[in-house]
Scaffold this motif. Sequence first.
Motif, short mmCIF file in Angstrom:
data_model
loop_
_atom_site.label_atom_id
_atom_site.label_comp_id
_atom_site.label_asym_id
_atom_site.label_seq_id
_atom_site.Cartn_x
_atom_site.Cartn_y
_atom_site.Cartn_z
N VAL A 27 -0.44 -3.28 -27.46
CA VAL A 27 0.69 -3.29 -28.39
C VAL A 27 1.82 -2.36 -27.96
O VAL A 27 2.93 -2.45 -28.47
CB VAL A 27 0.25 -2.96 -29.84
N MET A 28 1.56 -1.48 -27.00
CA MET A 28 2.58 -0.53 -26.55
C MET A 28 3.31 -1.00 -25.29
O MET A 28 4.22 -0.33 -24.82
CB MET A 28 1.93 0.83 -26.29
N LEU A 29 2.91 -2.13 -24.77
CA LEU A 29 3.49 -2.62 -23.52
C LEU A 29 4.48 -3.73 -23.79
O LEU A 29 4.39 -4.43 -24.80
CB LEU A 29 2.38 -3.13 -22.61
N ASP A 30 5.41 -3.91 -22.84
CA ASP A 30 6.29 -5.07 -23.00
C ASP A 30 5.51 -6.32 -22.59
O ASP A 30 4.44 -6.24 -21.99
CB ASP A 30 7.61 -4.91 -22.25
N ILE A 31 6.06 -7.45 -22.92
CA ILE A 31 5.32 -8.71 -22.79
C ILE A 31 4.93 -9.02 -21.35
O ILE A 31 3.84 -9.52 -21.09
CB ILE A 31 6.08 -9.88 -23.46
N ASN A 32 5.79 -8.70 -20.40
CA ASN A 32 5.45 -8.99 -19.00
C ASN A 32 4.32 -8.11 -18.50
O ASN A 32 3.43 -8.58 -17.79
CB ASN A 32 6.68 -8.86 -18.11
N GLU A 33 4.35 -6.84 -18.86
CA GLU A 33 3.26 -5.93 -18.47
C GLU A 33 1.95 -6.35 -19.12
O GLU A 33 0.91 -6.41 -18.47
CB GLU A 33 3.59 -4.50 -18.88
N TYR A 36 0.30 -9.61 -17.64
CA TYR A 36 -0.44 -9.38 -16.41
C TYR A 36 -1.82 -8.78 -16.69
O TYR A 36 -2.84 -9.24 -16.18
CB TYR A 36 0.37 -8.47 -15.47
N LEU A 37 -1.86 -7.76 -17.52
CA LEU A 37 -3.12 -7.08 -17.81
C LEU A 37 -4.07 -7.96 -18.62
O LEU A 37 -5.28 -7.98 -18.38
CB LEU A 37 -2.86 -5.76 -18.55
N VAL A 38 -3.52 -8.68 -19.57
CA VAL A 38 -4.35 -9.56 -20.41
C VAL A 38 -4.96 -10.67 -19.57
O VAL A 38 -6.15 -10.95 -19.68
CB VAL A 38 -3.51 -10.11 -21.59
N LYS A 39 -4.15 -11.28 -18.71
CA LYS A 39 -4.70 -12.32 -17.82
C LYS A 39 -5.78 -11.76 -16.92
O LYS A 39 -6.81 -12.39 -16.69
CB LYS A 39 -3.58 -12.95 -16.99
N SER A 40 -5.57 -10.55 -16.43
CA SER A 40 -6.57 -9.90 -15.58
C SER A 40 -7.87 -9.68 -16.34
O SER A 40 -8.97 -9.95 -15.83
CB SER A 40 -6.01 -8.57 -15.06
N TYR A 66 -2.53 -9.11 -28.44
CA TYR A 66 -1.55 -9.66 -27.51
C TYR A 66 -0.72 -10.75 -28.19
O TYR A 66 0.51 -10.81 -28.02
CB TYR A 66 -2.26 -10.20 -26.26
N LEU A 67 -1.36 -11.61 -28.98
CA LEU A 67 -0.61 -12.64 -29.71
C LEU A 67 0.40 -12.01 -30.66
O LEU A 67 1.52 -12.50 -30.82
CB LEU A 67 -1.57 -13.56 -30.47
N ASN A 68 0.00 -10.92 -31.29
CA ASN A 68 0.92 -10.21 -32.17
C ASN A 68 2.12 -9.70 -31.37
O ASN A 68 3.27 -9.79 -31.82
CB ASN A 68 0.19 -9.06 -32.87
N CYS A 69 1.87 -9.19 -30.17
CA CYS A 69 2.95 -8.75 -29.29
C CYS A 69 3.86 -9.92 -28.92
O CYS A 69 5.09 -9.79 -28.93
CB CYS A 69 2.40 -8.12 -28.02
N CYS A 70 3.24 -11.03 -28.57
CA CYS A 70 4.03 -12.22 -28.23
C CYS A 70 4.96 -12.59 -29.37
O CYS A 70 6.14 -12.88 -29.16
CB CYS A 70 3.11 -13.40 -27.91
N TYR A 71 4.43 -12.56 -30.56
CA TYR A 71 5.23 -12.91 -31.73
C TYR A 71 6.39 -11.93 -31.90
O TYR A 71 7.55 -12.33 -32.01
CB TYR A 71 4.38 -12.94 -33.00
N HIS A 72 6.09 -10.64 -31.94
CA HIS A 72 7.11 -9.63 -32.22
C HIS A 72 8.10 -9.45 -31.08
O HIS A 72 9.21 -8.97 -31.31
CB HIS A 72 6.46 -8.30 -32.60
N GLN A 73 7.72 -9.83 -29.87
CA GLN A 73 8.65 -9.72 -28.74
C GLN A 73 9.32 -11.06 -28.43
O GLN A 73 9.95 -11.22 -27.40
CB GLN A 73 7.92 -9.17 -27.51
N ALA A 80 1.87 -16.91 -25.11
CA ALA A 80 0.86 -16.92 -26.18
C ALA A 80 -0.28 -17.88 -25.87
O ALA A 80 -1.43 -17.60 -26.22
CB ALA A 80 1.52 -17.29 -27.51
N GLN A 81 0.03 -18.97 -25.22
CA GLN A 81 -0.98 -20.01 -24.95
C GLN A 81 -2.17 -19.46 -24.17
O GLN A 81 -3.30 -19.90 -24.36
CB GLN A 81 -0.33 -21.18 -24.21
#
Length: 144
Positions: A27-33, A36-40, A66-73, A80-81
């Motif tokens: 929740v503290m990272l921007d969506i691109n960062e 990458y980490l979530v996919k990893s 992460y979905l919450n981040c996708c929404y808010h960013q 999100a998919q």
Amino acid sequence: MKRKIKSVILDEDWNRPAYHYLSQAVVMLDINESFYLVKSAFTAYEKNKENDTFTLQFVALIAVNYLNCCYHQNAEKKYAQVAIEFLKTLPVDPVIGFYRIIGTYYESVFSNNTKIRDMIIEILKRIDYYSLIQDTVEDIKINK
């Protein structure tokens, strides 16, 4: 702080503590960062599926946060998919059932499926968990 978070996660092997840390830090990272980490993390989990209660909870929580981040960013649906599809691959287990419901909620938000979204909102209101998504519902009403 973001650099520290990424360095701690990247230096760890993907295991239960690393999943737990990412579930909180995403929740503290921007969506691109975070993408990458979530996919990893998801890739690592798929390679070495552990179905113990805590690991399941942490990987599911990564997806939901992460979905919450996708929404808010205001991320594109393709971001999100990744989490939506990952949640669907997890085993049916009561310990992550709630996370799957929240994942379905975000899926309905990103795909503009108001019927499913409203049904989940009603269920969450009835079980007193509405506050967990209330900020997203209020945003949807404001943006209409």
